[in-house]
Scaffold this motif. Structure first.
Motif, PDB file in Angstrom:
ATOM      1  N   VAL A 144       0.834  -1.207   0.000  1.00 54.78           N
ATOM      2  CA  VAL A 144       0.000   0.000   0.000  1.00 54.78           C
ATOM      3  C   VAL A 144       0.866   1.254   0.000  1.00 54.78           C
ATOM      4  N   CYS A 176       0.183   3.940  -2.951  1.00 53.21           N
ATOM      5  CA  CYS A 176      -0.160   5.337  -2.673  1.00 53.21           C
ATOM      6  C   CYS A 176       0.929   6.293  -3.141  1.00 53.21           C
ATOM      7  N   GLY A 179      -5.688   1.618  -1.662  1.00 49.67           N
ATOM      8  CA  GLY A 179      -5.539   1.940  -0.248  1.00 49.67           C
ATOM      9  C   GLY A 179      -6.742   1.493   0.573  1.00 49.67           C
ATOM     10  N   ALA A 229      -0.240   3.627   4.056  1.00 50.41           N
ATOM     11  CA  ALA A 229      -0.908   4.548   3.135  1.00 50.41           C
ATOM     12  C   ALA A 229      -0.505   5.993   3.413  1.00 50.41           C
ATOM     13  N   CYS A 252       1.315   8.499   0.810  1.00 47.87           N
ATOM     14  CA  CYS A 252       0.722   9.797   0.471  1.00 47.87           C
ATOM     15  C   CYS A 252       1.674  10.941   0.810  1.00 47.87           C
TER      16      CYS A 252
END
Length: 411
Positions: free
Chosen positions: A114, A118, A130, A170, A174
């Motif tokens: 993940v 992301c 995600g 995640a 990000c």
């Protein structure tokens, strides 16, 4: 034969590098799977198979990177869906045996995947991957803790807690994605700022020489029939101004090429205070009006390069405005002296010699161009103060004060 060998070497090197990456990626994954199988040999296939599939998918993605970036989001979503289905079937079909090390490995692999999704996948794929990863990771909490007890809210608490690794992964992906966006924006802003600086260079130097060429061409038209010798001198000055304008444009273009393509550029040092006497001499030779330079001794060597260039730009802009907006024959005084705080003060004053002529349009002068505004921003960025205001009855004064930090201390 030699050419075939040369072209084959890069391909062989690429295959060898790919094989090395696959080996380095597969070895720890196989070791982890073997260890999990040895510690928990009786684990249900509904838990062991999706864990092994997730670890294998992660190994393929890492070994084939960056070619596998295009399928990253779909691969993460697929393994998460398989994991959710298997855990759901395991939960609804007793007897329930704990997942042990298999679920822990599965959770760690989902966290890594993940993070990659992301960070690198398109926005929609990253959001979908995600969400599915958080759900799959949350469901893996049940096999780790074993069958639920009689407390009805315990499974929800376990799932909420076990979703934290996926949420952390995640968030990390990000955050890295956001840093990438910030970096791209910073590079774009830096390029925009440098382009504005290049445009300022063109305005400060080329506009001055071009305006001088216009004045000289107008004078040549008047002198063409009456004084051929003077006309020849005017034409030579026009040629000299045109050569300087072309040199300034060439310097700016080379700077732009270096900015955009990384091309090698020659020296691009801008003129400074030491070139002021030559600038004043050229202005006086063009017949625009009397001009006087009063410069304190040693300032041409004491000013730092950036301050020296800024002073030269202010004088060029002021003289260009005098030529464009002042009445014919306006006397100009350029004064560069030290200030009380150890800095320097530049004052450029022009005053019409014939009070009987109509005064210039001072309001129109304020509206003419953006050169003074650009100089004000440049001087304020250096910690100085810039003013430009009318001088009664029909003059104009430009004043720039630079701090002492821009002056080299005396030896």
């Amino acid at each position: 034969m030699l050419s075939d060998a040369v072209t084959a070497d890069p391909e062989r090197g690429g295959v060898e590098r790919l094989a090395a990456r696959v080996l380095l990626t597969a070895a720890p994954l196989v070791a982890a799977l073997a260890l999990a199988g040895a510690l928990h040999p009786g684990t249900s296939p509904l838990l062991a198979v999706p864990a092994a599939l997730t670890l294998g998918t992660l190994g393929v993605l890492v070994a084939g990177w960056p070619r596998t970036r295009r399928v990253l989001g779909m691969a993460v979503g697929a393994v998460c869906l398989i994991s959710l289905v298997c855990v759901t079937v395991w939960f609804t079909r007793p007897p329930l045996g704990p997942g042990g090390s298999w679920s822990l490995l599965h959770t760690a692999a989902l966290m890594a995947m993940v993070t990659l999704a992301c960070r690198w996948s398109p926005i929609r794929q990253a959001a979908a991957a995600g969400t599915l990863t958080v759900l799959a990771s949350a469901a893996l909490g049940l096999p780790v803790t074993g069958p639920p007890r009689e407390i009805w809210w315990e499974p929800f608490a376990v799932c909420a807690f076990w979703s934290l690794p996926a949420l952390v992964g995640a968030a990390a992906g990000c955050y890295l994605r956001w840093l990438d966006v910030r970096r791209v924006q910073a590079v774009r802003q830096a390029r925009r700022t440098q382009r504005v600086q290049l445009a300022t260079d063109l305005h400060d130097f080329v506009a001055h020489d071009v305006s001088a060429m216009v004045v000289q061409a107008q004078a040549a038209q008047v002198l063409l029939r009456g004084d051929p010798d003077e006309t020849a001198r005017v034409l030579r000055r026009i040629e000299s101004d045109g050569t300087r304008a072309l040199a300034s444009m060439d310097r700016t273009i080379r700077m732009l090429r270096e900015l955009e393509y990384g091309a090698e550029a020659g020296p691009t040092t801008s003129p400074g205070v030491s070139e002021l006497p030559e600038l004043i001499a050229r202005y006086a030779g063009e017949g625009a009006g009397p001009i006087e330079l009063d410069m304190a001794p040693g300032l041409d060597r004491a000013l730092r390069q950036e301050a020296s260039t800024t002073v030269y730009r202010v004088v060029v802009e002021a003289l260009t405005n005098v030529r464009r907006h002042a009445r014919p024959g306006s006397a100009v005084t350029v004064e560069l002296a030290g200030s009380v705080g150890g800095g320097v003060v530049l004052t450029v004053t022009d005053q019409a010699g014939d009070a009987g002529q109509a005064p210039r349009d001072l309001a129109g002068r304020r509206r003419g161009g953006v050169g003074l505004a650009g100089l004000a921003e440049r001087i304020e960025a250096l910690g100085g103060v810039f003013t430009a205001q009318p001088m009664p009855p029909a003059g104009w004064r430009v004043r720039a004060e630079l701090p002492g930090a821009l002056v080299e201390p005396a030896p």
